[in-house]
Design a protein around this motif. Sequence first.
Motif, PDB file in Angstrom:
ATOM      1  N   ILE A   1       0.848  -1.200   0.000  1.00  0.00           N
ATOM      2  CA  ILE A   1       0.000   0.000   0.000  1.00  0.00           C
ATOM      3  C   ILE A   1       0.876   1.239   0.000  1.00  0.00           C
ATOM      4  O   ILE A   1       0.652   2.171  -0.770  1.00  0.00           O
ATOM      5  N   THR A   2       1.883   1.251   0.867  1.00  0.00           N
ATOM      6  CA  THR A   2       2.789   2.399   0.945  1.00  0.00           C
ATOM      7  C   THR A   2       3.500   2.614  -0.384  1.00  0.00           C
ATOM      8  O   THR A   2       3.587   3.742  -0.873  1.00  0.00           O
ATOM      9  N   GLN A   3       3.997   1.529  -0.985  1.00  0.00           N
ATOM     10  CA  GLN A   3       4.690   1.646  -2.275  1.00  0.00           C
ATOM     11  C   GLN A   3       3.765   2.165  -3.361  1.00  0.00           C
ATOM     12  O   GLN A   3       4.155   3.004  -4.175  1.00  0.00           O
ATOM     13  N   ALA A   4       2.535   1.679  -3.388  1.00  0.00           N
ATOM     14  CA  ALA A   4       1.579   2.130  -4.405  1.00  0.00           C
ATOM     15  C   ALA A   4       1.303   3.620  -4.265  1.00  0.00           C
ATOM     16  O   ALA A   4       1.250   4.352  -5.263  1.00  0.00           O
TER      17      ALA A   4
ATOM     18  N   PRO B   1      -8.177  -0.146  -5.818  1.00  0.00           N
ATOM     19  CA  PRO B   1      -8.825   0.860  -4.965  1.00  0.00           C
ATOM     20  C   PRO B   1      -8.381   0.749  -3.511  1.00  0.00           C
ATOM     21  O   PRO B   1      -8.180  -0.336  -2.993  1.00  0.00           O
ATOM     22  N   LEU B   2      -8.214   1.909  -2.902  1.00  0.00           N
ATOM     23  CA  LEU B   2      -7.889   1.991  -1.479  1.00  0.00           C
ATOM     24  C   LEU B   2      -8.925   2.895  -0.813  1.00  0.00           C
ATOM     25  O   LEU B   2      -9.461   3.800  -1.451  1.00  0.00           O
ATOM     26  N   PRO B   3      -9.188   2.683   0.474  1.00  0.00           N
ATOM     27  CA  PRO B   3     -10.124   3.560   1.186  1.00  0.00           C
ATOM     28  C   PRO B   3      -9.624   5.003   1.190  1.00  0.00           C
ATOM     29  O   PRO B   3      -8.430   5.265   1.302  1.00  0.00           O
ATOM     30  N   MET B   4     -10.541   5.925   1.061  1.00  0.00           N
ATOM     31  CA  MET B   4     -10.209   7.348   1.020  1.00  0.00           C
ATOM     32  C   MET B   4      -9.409   7.798   2.248  1.00  0.00           C
ATOM     33  O   MET B   4      -8.468   8.574   2.094  1.00  0.00           O
ATOM     34  N   PRO B   5      -9.731   7.337   3.472  1.00  0.00           N
ATOM     35  CA  PRO B   5      -8.938   7.785   4.621  1.00  0.00           C
ATOM     36  C   PRO B   5      -7.446   7.456   4.489  1.00  0.00           C
ATOM     37  O   PRO B   5      -6.601   8.227   4.932  1.00  0.00           O
TER      38      PRO B   5
ATOM     39  N   ALA C   1      -2.014   9.558   3.634  1.00  0.00           N
ATOM     40  CA  ALA C   1      -0.745   9.579   2.884  1.00  0.00           C
ATOM     41  C   ALA C   1      -0.466  10.968   2.330  1.00  0.00           C
ATOM     42  O   ALA C   1       0.670  11.461   2.405  1.00  0.00           O
ATOM     43  N   LEU C   2      -1.472  11.617   1.771  1.00  0.00           N
ATOM     44  CA  LEU C   2      -1.291  12.944   1.187  1.00  0.00           C
ATOM     45  C   LEU C   2      -0.920  13.966   2.263  1.00  0.00           C
ATOM     46  O   LEU C   2      -0.008  14.773   2.072  1.00  0.00           O
TER      47      LEU C   2
ATOM     48  N   GLU D   1      -0.874   0.968   7.089  1.00  0.00           N
ATOM     49  CA  GLU D   1      -1.423  -0.371   7.221  1.00  0.00           C
ATOM     50  C   GLU D   1      -2.933  -0.324   7.099  1.00  0.00           C
ATOM     51  O   GLU D   1      -3.580   0.587   7.603  1.00  0.00           O
ATOM     52  N   GLN D   2      -3.453  -1.325   6.429  1.00  0.00           N
ATOM     53  CA  GLN D   2      -4.901  -1.456   6.312  1.00  0.00           C
ATOM     54  C   GLN D   2      -5.274  -2.724   7.062  1.00  0.00           C
ATOM     55  O   GLN D   2      -4.861  -3.816   6.677  1.00  0.00           O
TER      56      GLN D   2
END
Length: 94
Positions: A5-8, A35-39, A44-45, A58-59
């Motif tokens: 997830i972090t790499q993506a 797709p990843l959850p908006m939160p 990340a942003l 982490e998800q």
Amino acid sequence: MSSEITQALEQAIASLIAEGKEPSVALIKSRLSRPLPMPLIIQALQAWKKNARVPNIEQTPAPQNQEARIAQLEQQVASLAARLEQLEQQSGSS
């Protein structure tokens, strides 16, 4: 899974920067392969804007069934009740 997830997210932000675009939630979301959850995207942003890097994100998967969820919540309630009782005892002895 968390490193994926972090790499993506890092790749999505890096590709936007390479194109001279300011990363935003919508632009990052459009660059992700899955797709990843908006939160998670927002987290990340925000971290990238503060530190110019994406933190390890982490998800956590949801419990598989209702019984597992109930057991988890009961454990949390018991833990919180014990902490509350301890705090009440501390404030009563002061």
